[in-house]
Design an enzyme around this catalytic site. Sequence first.
Site, mmCIF file in Angstrom:
data_model
loop_
_atom_site.group_PDB
_atom_site.id
_atom_site.type_symbol
_atom_site.label_atom_id
_atom_site.label_comp_id
_atom_site.label_asym_id
_atom_site.label_seq_id
_atom_site.Cartn_x
_atom_site.Cartn_y
_atom_site.Cartn_z
ATOM 1 N N HIS A 125 0.842 -1.208 0.000
ATOM 2 C CA HIS A 125 0.000 0.000 0.000
ATOM 3 C C HIS A 125 0.873 1.253 0.000
ATOM 4 O O HIS A 125 0.654 2.176 -0.791
ATOM 5 C CB HIS A 125 -0.935 -0.021 1.214
ATOM 6 N N GLU A 126 1.877 1.285 0.881
ATOM 7 C CA GLU A 126 2.755 2.460 0.959
ATOM 8 C C GLU A 126 3.661 2.554 -0.265
ATOM 9 O O GLU A 126 3.947 3.652 -0.750
ATOM 10 C CB GLU A 126 3.579 2.442 2.247
#
Length: 193
Positions: A150-151
Amino acid sequence: MIQPIYVYDQQILVQKCLDIPHDLPILPNLILDLWDTMRNAQGCGLSAPQIGLPYNVFVIDSQNAFQAIGKGFRKRYFDTEDKGIQEIFINPQLLEVSSKMWKAEEGCLSLPSLIKEVSRPWLIKISYYNEQLEHHVQEFSGLTARMILHELDHTKGILLINHMGVFTKKYLYFKLKSIKKGRVKVSYPISTR
């Protein structure tokens, strides 16, 4: 220091980040700001572009998620020996992903109140530098791998809404417009520059 979190429709959130030079004087403060801002927002991950800086750096805290999840649910999100991590990822590069995929809901501090089920690989291998600028090549699985991916998406200019279909985006038009204008109730400072 706690920084405002940039929300939907900010240019920095959709651009690809640069690797950060290890001797850049702002690096130690950037790391502290990411931890302080993420913890203040009660998040589990935060990337540099979310606080307005175009660098390939992010923090992950899956340890708190491990502790918060009931023992009965842990095997769905974590491998047997995995108890989560608290780690900084400087200039990470994704090396491998497993063919085993799994779906789970994700949220994003830059898209408050939006939750989307996303399919991601269960296991990843990543190259990165930690806070002491030591190089690591490591495998992560389950929820920790999901948070890292996600990051990592953020550092490539990819947002959670990029995982949504056209009709879902149209359905969320007014919610996205409210986020863009800063008309959302959150417990942390946001930036709508």
